[in-house]
Design a protein around this motif. Structure first.
Motif, PDB file in Angstrom:
ATOM      1  N   HIS A 129       0.831  -1.204   0.000  1.00  0.00           N
ATOM      2  CA  HIS A 129       0.000   0.000   0.000  1.00  0.00           C
ATOM      3  C   HIS A 129       0.868   1.259   0.000  1.00  0.00           C
ATOM      4  N   ASP A 181      -3.357  -0.082   6.077  1.00  0.00           N
ATOM      5  CA  ASP A 181      -3.332  -0.037   4.612  1.00  0.00           C
ATOM      6  C   ASP A 181      -4.707   0.254   4.026  1.00  0.00           C
ATOM      7  N   THR A 182      -5.686   0.480   4.894  1.00  0.00           N
ATOM      8  CA  THR A 182      -7.021   0.885   4.424  1.00  0.00           C
ATOM      9  C   THR A 182      -7.168   2.406   4.400  1.00  0.00           C
ATOM     10  N   ASP A 183      -6.151   3.100   4.905  1.00  0.00           N
ATOM     11  CA  ASP A 183      -6.206   4.570   4.963  1.00  0.00           C
ATOM     12  C   ASP A 183      -5.574   5.145   3.701  1.00  0.00           C
ATOM     13  N   GLU A 206      -1.269   5.695   1.067  1.00  0.00           N
ATOM     14  CA  GLU A 206      -1.055   5.052  -0.234  1.00  0.00           C
ATOM     15  C   GLU A 206       0.177   5.651  -0.918  1.00  0.00           C
TER      16      GLU A 206
END
Length: 379
Positions: free
Chosen positions: A255, A284-286, A290
């Motif tokens: 990510h 890694d969802t934020d 990225e």
């Protein structure tokens, strides 16, 4: 040079608030006195060491000297009522053909070989050499609670040991002081009182004398953390390891920039602090993470360390990669991490290894990294 050493160790722990002799207190896994003994034992120019003690501690100090002085002749003698008396008895215990003598306080465990050699070099030109450091603070002369004078700080030095003398000269000074009833707090003062010059060389601010409990370094709590990370190798990505771009046909998938070395370092640091892992801090969802440089994320972890008053002692990093070969890249990675972690390069060790063609690393599918970190509490 025929150099003898007299170590004054006949004092008590009165100002330490203890009954035992302060030179027998533990310090870094050995006694306070053992540190000085080891220093003088390592110096080629020294031929004999005499330790002056009191009757109560004679047995314990004799055992220490027998264990710690292995390259020199050594003896333990009983001292007198005052430090000056004890040093005189130590001088009398040296061979009378001794040319130079170093007199050292056994309660100064942080003396170094470099400092001793600096004083010895000066004694080739001067018969009496004192080791001292410039006074940093403003000094006031006070009487009955009132300041009566402020001496010029630029001319004030704080004396240390060892002090180095021509053996005949210092022996004469002690005998003269004895006959004249002169009492001094250090041996250079006897030379001065007799009218002879004393030369001063730069000492070491770390060469403190253990006098009160505050002088003993506090044991620092250590924290160990382990970090592990793995990323897949794919085409179309840059290969970033420890903040350094490595020229290669593939890069790591992730990510962020997928810097597997820095990720494992951060996990080790967070583990040592008991603060979970990088997934909790930088999920890694934020979207904001990225493609981000992992070195920037490391800055945040280092900031947390600072807030908790923790300091990195050392890192041991193992990079497992079949390809590319990383031998020439270890130094740049080490340099980058050292700058970010505010430690010397010597505090970071990097090992690069293959897995002999075994497993996903051996099949060149990815790169794995393991890191062990040691932090110390500065509080």
């Amino acid at each position: 040079m025929t150099v003898g050493v007299v170590i004054a160790a006949a004092g008590t722990g009165t100002r330490m608030g203890r009954k035992e002799n302060k030179v027998l207190l533990p310090l870094g896994g050995r006694s306070v006195l053992s540190h000085s003994l080891a220093c003088f034992d390592s110096i080629d120019e020294v031929s004999q060491v005499v330790v002056v003690t009191n009757a109560q501690d004679q047995e314990a100090i004799t055992e220490l000297v027998a264990r710690d002085v292995v390259h020199k002749q050594a003896k333990v003698v009983l001292g007198g009522a005052e430090r000056q008396d004890s040093v005189y008895l130590g001088l009398k215990a040296l061979p009378q053909d001794t040319k130079w003598v170093m007199i050292h306080d056994g309660a100064r465990p942080f003396v170094t070989k470099e400092l001793v050699m600096r004083a010895l070099a000066a004694c080739r030109e001067h018969l009496a050499v004192g080791v001292a450091v410039r006074v940093k603070d403003t000094i006031k002369q006070v009487r009955d609670g009132l300041v009566i004078d402020t001496p010029d700080r630029s001319q004030l030095w704080a004396m240390q040991t060892p002090q180095v003398f021509s053996f005949p000269l210092i022996l004469q000074a002690h005998e003269w002081a004895k006959s004249e009833g002169v009492l001094a707090t250090d041996d250079c003062a006897l030379i001065e009182a007799m009218g002879s010059p004393v030369h001063v060389v730069e000492g070491d601010y770390a060469n403190i004398k253990i006098t009160t409990p505050e002088d003993l370094p506090k044991p620092r709590e250590s924290r160990i953390g382990f970090g592990y990370d793995v990323h897949r190798l794919v085409t179309g990505r840059r290969l970033i390891l420890g903040g350094v771009e490595i020229p290669y046909e593939k890069g790591l998938l992730g990510h962020s920039d997928a810097d597997v070395v820095t990720h494992a370092v951060m996990d080790a640091l967070l583990g040592a602090m008991g603060l979970g892992d990088i997934g909790e801090h930088f999920p890694d969802t934020d979207p904001k993470y990225e493609g981000i440089s992992s070195i920037l994320l490391l800055d945040e972890v280092v900031s947390i360390m600072g807030q908790k008053q923790l300091e990195l002692q050392n890192l041991d990093i193992t990079i497992m990669a079949q390809k590319p070969k990383l031998a020439t890249w270890k130094r740049p990675i080490k340099n980058t991490l050292a700058q970010k972690l505010f430690v010397p390069e010597t505090a970071i060790n990097i090992k690069a290894t293959t897995t002999e063609g075994l497993g996903f690393v051996g099949r060149e599918e990815g790169i794995a990294v393991q890191v062990v970190a040691l932090l110390v509490d500065l509080r």
